[in-house]
Scaffold this motif. Sequence first.
Motif, PDB file in Angstrom:
ATOM      1  N   ARG A 285      95.840  12.840 -37.760  1.00  0.00           N
ATOM      2  CA  ARG A 285      95.572  13.442 -36.460  1.00  0.00           C
ATOM      3  C   ARG A 285      94.934  14.807 -36.671  1.00  0.00           C
ATOM      4  O   ARG A 285      95.323  15.563 -37.547  1.00  0.00           O
ATOM      5  CB  ARG A 285      96.858  13.572 -35.648  1.00  0.00           C
ATOM      6  CG  ARG A 285      96.638  14.056 -34.223  1.00  0.00           C
ATOM      7  CD  ARG A 285      97.881  13.813 -33.387  1.00  0.00           C
ATOM      8  NE  ARG A 285      98.142  12.397 -33.214  1.00  0.00           N
ATOM      9  CZ  ARG A 285      97.576  11.650 -32.284  1.00  0.00           C
ATOM     10  NH1 ARG A 285      96.682  12.185 -31.455  1.00  0.00           N
ATOM     11  NH2 ARG A 285      97.866  10.377 -32.190  1.00  0.00           N
ATOM     12  N   VAL A 286      93.934  15.127 -35.869  1.00  0.00           N
ATOM     13  CA  VAL A 286      93.204  16.383 -36.030  1.00  0.00           C
ATOM     14  C   VAL A 286      93.454  17.260 -34.819  1.00  0.00           C
ATOM     15  O   VAL A 286      92.783  17.114 -33.791  1.00  0.00           O
ATOM     16  CB  VAL A 286      91.695  16.119 -36.190  1.00  0.00           C
ATOM     17  CG1 VAL A 286      90.950  17.427 -36.418  1.00  0.00           C
ATOM     18  CG2 VAL A 286      91.438  15.169 -37.344  1.00  0.00           C
ATOM     19  N   PRO A 287      94.443  18.149 -34.868  1.00  0.00           N
ATOM     20  CA  PRO A 287      94.667  19.028 -33.714  1.00  0.00           C
ATOM     21  C   PRO A 287      93.560  20.067 -33.620  1.00  0.00           C
ATOM     22  O   PRO A 287      93.232  20.731 -34.595  1.00  0.00           O
ATOM     23  CB  PRO A 287      96.021  19.680 -34.027  1.00  0.00           C
ATOM     24  CG  PRO A 287      96.113  19.643 -35.521  1.00  0.00           C
ATOM     25  CD  PRO A 287      95.374  18.415 -35.968  1.00  0.00           C
ATOM     26  N   THR A 288      92.965  20.196 -32.478  1.00  0.00           N
ATOM     27  CA  THR A 288      91.922  21.196 -32.279  1.00  0.00           C
ATOM     28  C   THR A 288      91.887  21.610 -30.827  1.00  0.00           C
ATOM     29  O   THR A 288      91.832  20.764 -29.944  1.00  0.00           O
ATOM     30  CB  THR A 288      90.540  20.684 -32.722  1.00  0.00           C
ATOM     31  OG1 THR A 288      89.530  21.565 -32.239  1.00  0.00           O
ATOM     32  CG2 THR A 288      90.255  19.292 -32.196  1.00  0.00           C
ATOM     33  N   ALA A 289      91.947  22.900 -30.594  1.00  0.00           N
ATOM     34  CA  ALA A 289      91.956  23.412 -29.223  1.00  0.00           C
ATOM     35  C   ALA A 289      90.574  23.391 -28.602  1.00  0.00           C
ATOM     36  O   ALA A 289      90.427  23.518 -27.400  1.00  0.00           O
ATOM     37  CB  ALA A 289      92.501  24.843 -29.219  1.00  0.00           C
ATOM     38  N   GLU A 290      89.558  23.221 -29.418  1.00  0.00           N
ATOM     39  CA  GLU A 290      88.197  23.348 -28.916  1.00  0.00           C
ATOM     40  C   GLU A 290      87.483  22.014 -28.826  1.00  0.00           C
ATOM     41  O   GLU A 290      86.291  21.942 -28.608  1.00  0.00           O
ATOM     42  CB  GLU A 290      87.404  24.292 -29.826  1.00  0.00           C
ATOM     43  CG  GLU A 290      87.985  25.702 -29.850  1.00  0.00           C
ATOM     44  CD  GLU A 290      87.399  26.532 -30.975  1.00  0.00           C
ATOM     45  OE1 GLU A 290      86.553  25.990 -31.710  1.00  0.00           O
ATOM     46  OE2 GLU A 290      87.785  27.689 -31.117  1.00  0.00           O
ATOM     47  N   GLY A 291      88.201  20.908 -28.995  1.00  0.00           N
ATOM     48  CA  GLY A 291      87.577  19.592 -28.926  1.00  0.00           C
ATOM     49  C   GLY A 291      87.203  19.095 -30.298  1.00  0.00           C
ATOM     50  O   GLY A 291      87.172  19.846 -31.272  1.00  0.00           O
ATOM     51  N   PRO A 292      86.925  17.809 -30.398  1.00  0.00           N
ATOM     52  CA  PRO A 292      86.617  17.220 -31.706  1.00  0.00           C
ATOM     53  C   PRO A 292      85.312  17.763 -32.274  1.00  0.00           C
ATOM     54  O   PRO A 292      84.303  17.814 -31.573  1.00  0.00           O
ATOM     55  CB  PRO A 292      86.483  15.732 -31.389  1.00  0.00           C
ATOM     56  CG  PRO A 292      87.104  15.547 -30.037  1.00  0.00           C
ATOM     57  CD  PRO A 292      86.918  16.830 -29.329  1.00  0.00           C
ATOM     58  N   PRO A 293      85.284  18.188 -33.548  1.00  0.00           N
ATOM     59  CA  PRO A 293      84.035  18.643 -34.148  1.00  0.00           C
ATOM     60  C   PRO A 293      83.073  17.494 -34.346  1.00  0.00           C
ATOM     61  O   PRO A 293      83.486  16.355 -34.545  1.00  0.00           O
ATOM     62  CB  PRO A 293      84.488  19.235 -35.493  1.00  0.00           C
ATOM     63  CG  PRO A 293      85.786  18.544 -35.784  1.00  0.00           C
ATOM     64  CD  PRO A 293      86.434  18.276 -34.456  1.00  0.00           C
ATOM     65  N   ALA A 294      81.786  17.779 -34.277  1.00  0.00           N
ATOM     66  CA  ALA A 294      80.767  16.735 -34.410  1.00  0.00           C
ATOM     67  C   ALA A 294      79.526  17.314 -35.055  1.00  0.00           C
ATOM     68  O   ALA A 294      79.284  18.522 -35.011  1.00  0.00           O
ATOM     69  CB  ALA A 294      80.426  16.134 -33.049  1.00  0.00           C
ATOM     70  N   VAL A 295      78.734  16.439 -35.674  1.00  0.00           N
ATOM     71  CA  VAL A 295      77.475  16.826 -36.304  1.00  0.00           C
ATOM     72  C   VAL A 295      76.401  15.861 -35.825  1.00  0.00           C
ATOM     73  O   VAL A 295      76.631  14.654 -35.747  1.00  0.00           O
ATOM     74  CB  VAL A 295      77.568  16.756 -37.848  1.00  0.00           C
ATOM     75  CG1 VAL A 295      76.209  17.012 -38.475  1.00  0.00           C
ATOM     76  CG2 VAL A 295      78.583  17.759 -38.370  1.00  0.00           C
ATOM     77  N   VAL A 296      75.231  16.398 -35.478  1.00  0.00           N
ATOM     78  CA  VAL A 296      74.074  15.575 -35.134  1.00  0.00           C
ATOM     79  C   VAL A 296      72.936  15.985 -36.056  1.00  0.00           C
ATOM     80  O   VAL A 296      72.655  17.175 -36.215  1.00  0.00           O
ATOM     81  CB  VAL A 296      73.643  15.759 -33.667  1.00  0.00           C
ATOM     82  CG1 VAL A 296      72.400  14.940 -33.371  1.00  0.00           C
ATOM     83  CG2 VAL A 296      74.768  15.363 -32.729  1.00  0.00           C
ATOM     84  N   ALA A 297      72.281  15.007 -36.696  1.00  0.00           N
ATOM     85  CA  ALA A 297      71.187  15.303 -37.623  1.00  0.00           C
ATOM     86  C   ALA A 297      70.043  14.327 -37.383  1.00  0.00           C
ATOM     87  O   ALA A 297      70.257  13.174 -37.004  1.00  0.00           O
ATOM     88  CB  ALA A 297      71.665  15.202 -39.075  1.00  0.00           C
ATOM     89  N   GLY A 298      68.832  14.812 -37.606  1.00  0.00           N
ATOM     90  CA  GLY A 298      67.657  13.972 -37.439  1.00  0.00           C
ATOM     91  C   GLY A 298      66.902  13.799 -38.741  1.00  0.00           C
ATOM     92  O   GLY A 298      66.895  14.691 -39.593  1.00  0.00           O
ATOM     93  N   HIS A 299      66.303  12.621 -38.934  1.00  0.00           N
ATOM     94  CA  HIS A 299      65.465  12.352 -40.096  1.00  0.00           C
ATOM     95  C   HIS A 299      64.019  12.615 -39.682  1.00  0.00           C
ATOM     96  O   HIS A 299      63.482  11.896 -38.834  1.00  0.00           O
ATOM     97  CB  HIS A 299      65.636  10.911 -40.564  1.00  0.00           C
ATOM     98  CG  HIS A 299      64.972  10.610 -41.878  1.00  0.00           C
ATOM     99  ND1 HIS A 299      63.603  10.547 -42.005  1.00  0.00           N
ATOM    100  CD2 HIS A 299      65.492  10.373 -43.109  1.00  0.00           C
ATOM    101  CE1 HIS A 299      63.308  10.269 -43.265  1.00  0.00           C
ATOM    102  NE2 HIS A 299      64.424  10.159 -43.955  1.00  0.00           N
ATOM    103  N   PRO A 300      63.356  13.644 -40.242  1.00  0.00           N
ATOM    104  CA  PRO A 300      62.024  14.032 -39.757  1.00  0.00           C
ATOM    105  C   PRO A 300      60.955  12.979 -39.966  1.00  0.00           C
ATOM    106  O   PRO A 300      60.034  12.863 -39.160  1.00  0.00           O
ATOM    107  CB  PRO A 300      61.709  15.310 -40.551  1.00  0.00           C
ATOM    108  CG  PRO A 300      62.563  15.213 -41.785  1.00  0.00           C
ATOM    109  CD  PRO A 300      63.814  14.511 -41.350  1.00  0.00           C
ATOM    110  N   GLY A 301      61.073  12.191 -41.043  1.00  0.00           N
ATOM    111  CA  GLY A 301      60.045  11.198 -41.305  1.00  0.00           C
ATOM    112  C   GLY A 301      60.166   9.967 -40.428  1.00  0.00           C
ATOM    113  O   GLY A 301      59.168   9.396 -39.998  1.00  0.00           O
ATOM    114  N   GLU A 302      61.403   9.559 -40.138  1.00  0.00           N
ATOM    115  CA  GLU A 302      61.627   8.323 -39.397  1.00  0.00           C
ATOM    116  C   GLU A 302      61.999   8.546 -37.941  1.00  0.00           C
ATOM    117  O   GLU A 302      62.086   7.604 -37.164  1.00  0.00           O
ATOM    118  CB  GLU A 302      62.741   7.523 -40.067  1.00  0.00           C
ATOM    119  CG  GLU A 302      62.399   7.081 -41.467  1.00  0.00           C
ATOM    120  CD  GLU A 302      63.559   6.344 -42.109  1.00  0.00           C
ATOM    121  OE1 GLU A 302      64.554   6.076 -41.422  1.00  0.00           O
ATOM    122  OE2 GLU A 302      63.464   6.035 -43.309  1.00  0.00           O
TER     123      GLU A 302
END
Length: 260
Positions: free
Chosen positions: A213-230
Amino acid sequence: MNEQQAIDRAEEIIHQAVDGMSPRPTLERMGHAPVGACIARDDHGPDDRVQVTLIYKLTGVPGAEAQNLVRQARDAWLKQGHKYNSSGEVDWSSSFPSVYMRTGPDDFWMDAVTGAMDRAKGEGLASLKVSSPCFLPPGKSKASGATPVGPAAFEAPSADDPATRRALAHSSRIYDALQVGSAPTQPGEGLSTVRDESGASVHHTWSTWTVRRVPTAEGPPAVVAGHPGEHAVAQVATSTTGAVRVAVTTPATGPASAGV
């Protein structure tokens, strides 16, 4: 909230940041259709919830302006009464600062990020992302007991399709990096082809076992990344249960390989 209301609100938040910018950038949308499975849902919500995510690159301005654009986005959002989703001040001494904020009381999350283009010259590319809260699609209710919406709600892509292979290749690399086994396929997960006004995209979503379980007061952390070539986009988010949810989207037309 319904799908169109979520999209309209997300667009409004994007334009709150951009419309007063100088120099004025061009908005270039990234990724697939804006509505997808709620990748950061927790045990308290039904499995068929969805959310809206809009991501735009700010193009048509010099790379040296990227930091300035992120600062202007921050200032515009603060002027609208939006808040930081963390207590830490942004490190403006960095050539590539990032700002993470949220609206109230409707709780849309947004960020303004500077991606490096030329570190030696301090040139970057600013992007804006807005994610809505999770909501139920039409015809669904928490008490209905209806079968959750799965990938069959969209088009089923061919396993031999190049875009499908690219999406699965990116997913495999994320799987290898996480070093955590995948969980059984959940409603709304799997492969689908999504079509909207920008064209067709192949979407692959999956999740890991709950690790802790991941307690976090600020909401679940997330990462978004893009592949520039595709022009592929990957989203990785941890839910409050500890499971990691992954979504990879790649255009239905593009290069034949999925290189790193």
